[in-house]
Design a protein around this motif. Structure first.
Motif, PDB file in Angstrom:
ATOM      1  N   ARG A 181       0.822  -1.217   0.000  1.00 39.30           N
ATOM      2  CA  ARG A 181       0.000   0.000   0.000  1.00 39.30           C
ATOM      3  C   ARG A 181       0.856   1.269   0.000  1.00 39.30           C
ATOM      4  N   PHE A 182       1.938   1.258   0.742  1.00 39.77           N
ATOM      5  CA  PHE A 182       2.752   2.450   0.938  1.00 39.77           C
ATOM      6  C   PHE A 182       3.381   3.001  -0.346  1.00 39.77           C
ATOM      7  N   PRO A 183       4.040   2.177  -1.181  1.00 38.22           N
ATOM      8  CA  PRO A 183       4.718   2.759  -2.355  1.00 38.22           C
ATOM      9  C   PRO A 183       3.776   3.481  -3.318  1.00 38.22           C
ATOM     10  N   ILE A 184       2.625   2.896  -3.623  1.00 44.89           N
ATOM     11  CA  ILE A 184       1.715   3.568  -4.553  1.00 44.89           C
ATOM     12  C   ILE A 184       1.096   4.793  -3.891  1.00 44.89           C
ATOM     13  N   SER A 185       0.838   4.732  -2.601  1.00 40.12           N
ATOM     14  CA  SER A 185       0.297   5.897  -1.883  1.00 40.12           C
ATOM     15  C   SER A 185       1.288   7.052  -1.913  1.00 40.12           C
ATOM     16  N   GLU A 186       2.553   6.769  -1.670  1.00 38.82           N
ATOM     17  CA  GLU A 186       3.574   7.817  -1.680  1.00 38.82           C
ATOM     18  C   GLU A 186       3.775   8.392  -3.083  1.00 38.82           C
ATOM     19  N   LEU A 187       3.761   7.529  -4.086  1.00 39.87           N
ATOM     20  CA  LEU A 187       3.914   7.995  -5.456  1.00 39.87           C
ATOM     21  C   LEU A 187       2.760   8.928  -5.843  1.00 39.87           C
ATOM     22  N   LEU A 188       1.548   8.573  -5.449  1.00 38.27           N
ATOM     23  CA  LEU A 188       0.389   9.441  -5.706  1.00 38.27           C
ATOM     24  C   LEU A 188       0.534  10.773  -4.971  1.00 38.27           C
ATOM     25  N   ARG A 189       0.981  10.725  -3.727  1.00 40.81           N
ATOM     26  CA  ARG A 189       1.184  11.971  -2.964  1.00 40.81           C
ATOM     27  C   ARG A 189       2.244  12.841  -3.631  1.00 40.81           C
ATOM     28  N   ASP A 190       3.315  12.207  -4.096  1.00 39.82           N
ATOM     29  CA  ASP A 190       4.371  12.954  -4.795  1.00 39.82           C
ATOM     30  C   ASP A 190       3.834  13.617  -6.060  1.00 39.82           C
ATOM     31  N   ALA A 191       2.798  13.026  -6.645  1.00 34.64           N
ATOM     32  CA  ALA A 191       2.179  13.587  -7.853  1.00 34.64           C
ATOM     33  C   ALA A 191       1.129  14.643  -7.514  1.00 34.64           C
ATOM     34  N   GLY A 192       0.957  14.943  -6.223  1.00 29.27           N
ATOM     35  CA  GLY A 192       0.037  15.991  -5.812  1.00 29.27           C
ATOM     36  C   GLY A 192      -1.371  15.536  -5.508  1.00 29.27           C
ATOM     37  N   VAL A 193      -1.584  14.235  -5.411  1.00 32.97           N
ATOM     38  CA  VAL A 193      -2.921  13.691  -5.154  1.00 32.97           C
ATOM     39  C   VAL A 193      -3.100  13.472  -3.649  1.00 32.97           C
ATOM     40  N   ILE A 194      -4.284  13.779  -3.161  1.00 33.78           N
ATOM     41  CA  ILE A 194      -4.621  13.482  -1.769  1.00 33.78           C
ATOM     42  C   ILE A 194      -4.951  12.002  -1.680  1.00 33.78           C
ATOM     43  N   VAL A 195      -4.298  11.291  -0.750  1.00 32.37           N
ATOM     44  CA  VAL A 195      -4.449   9.845  -0.620  1.00 32.37           C
ATOM     45  C   VAL A 195      -4.926   9.497   0.780  1.00 32.37           C
ATOM     46  N   VAL A 196      -5.888   8.593   0.833  1.00 30.30           N
ATOM     47  CA  VAL A 196      -6.347   8.003   2.086  1.00 30.30           C
ATOM     48  C   VAL A 196      -6.027   6.522   1.977  1.00 30.30           C
ATOM     49  N   GLU A 197      -5.598   5.920   3.081  1.00 27.15           N
ATOM     50  CA  GLU A 197      -5.249   4.511   3.066  1.00 27.15           C
ATOM     51  C   GLU A 197      -6.151   3.725   4.005  1.00 27.15           C
ATOM     52  N   ALA A 198      -6.470   2.494   3.594  1.00 24.79           N
ATOM     53  CA  ALA A 198      -7.274   1.600   4.419  1.00 24.79           C
ATOM     54  C   ALA A 198      -6.681   0.198   4.334  1.00 24.79           C
ATOM     55  N   GLY A 199      -6.796  -0.543   5.427  1.00 26.61           N
ATOM     56  CA  GLY A 199      -6.257  -1.894   5.484  1.00 26.61           C
ATOM     57  C   GLY A 199      -7.234  -2.980   5.115  1.00 26.61           C
ATOM     58  N   ASN A 200      -8.523  -2.616   4.979  1.00 27.27           N
ATOM     59  CA  ASN A 200      -9.528  -3.604   4.576  1.00 27.27           C
ATOM     60  C   ASN A 200     -10.765  -2.881   4.051  1.00 27.27           C
ATOM     61  N   ALA A 201     -11.717  -3.658   3.563  1.00 24.08           N
ATOM     62  CA  ALA A 201     -12.918  -3.089   2.948  1.00 24.08           C
ATOM     63  C   ALA A 201     -13.772  -2.315   3.950  1.00 24.08           C
ATOM     64  N   ASP A 202     -13.839  -2.783   5.190  1.00 24.30           N
ATOM     65  CA  ASP A 202     -14.643  -2.084   6.193  1.00 24.30           C
ATOM     66  C   ASP A 202     -14.107  -0.678   6.457  1.00 24.30           C
ATOM     67  N   GLU A 203     -12.786  -0.556   6.603  1.00 21.25           N
ATOM     68  CA  GLU A 203     -12.171   0.766   6.773  1.00 21.25           C
ATOM     69  C   GLU A 203     -12.422   1.628   5.538  1.00 21.25           C
TER      70      GLU A 203
END
Length: 136
Positions: A24-46
């Motif tokens: 989850r972390f690498p794609i989230s960081e890459l998106l943030r570096d591209a200026g996108v707001i990212v939210v992360e979740a560990g499962n479908a309920d979250e």
């Protein structure tokens, strides 16, 4: 060159859902570096809790296999029923044969730059953000 931040626009954020932080972390960081707001979740309920609370999410990038009350396919079905303006991109190391052929899915291992481009295209953003090729 980075894409400008899109924090305040409805449909401009990305929700990355995967129970494995190392994936989850690498794609989230890459998106943030591209200026996108990212939210992360560990499962479908979250992920669903975030979706009900945050109407800026435009794309959900989710693993298919996750622990919890539903997998990524179930999450996609709930999103498609309740959040019609949110697009879902699934990823899996073992693409299930019963998956809808019209569903957007990226096989693992994937190239981070290709995933970034696909998410940005789905958001309707263009970028010249460059990152050296790598795979997850």
């Amino acid at each position: 060159m980075k894409t400008p931040s899109v924090a305040a626009n409805p449909g401009s954020s990305v929700l990355v859902v995967d129970d494995e932080t190392a994936l989850r972390f690498p794609i989230s960081e890459l998106l943030r570096d591209a200026g996108v707001i990212v939210v992360e979740a560990g499962n479908a309920d979250e992920a669903l809790a975030y979706l009900w609370a945050d109407r800026t999410i435009g794309v959900v990038f989710s693993d298919v296999r996750m622990p919890g009350s539903m997998d990524g396919i179930g999450l996609a079905e709930v999103i498609e029923t309740n959040f019609t303006d949110v697009r879902v991109i699934l990823t899996s190391g073992n693409v299930p044969s019963q998956i809808d052929p019209f569903r957007q899915i990226i096989a693992k291992p994937y190239d981070l730059d290709e995933v970034l481009a696909q998410i940005l295209d789905t958001l309707g953003l263009r970028t010249s953000f460059e990152h050296r090729p790598s795979a997850i």
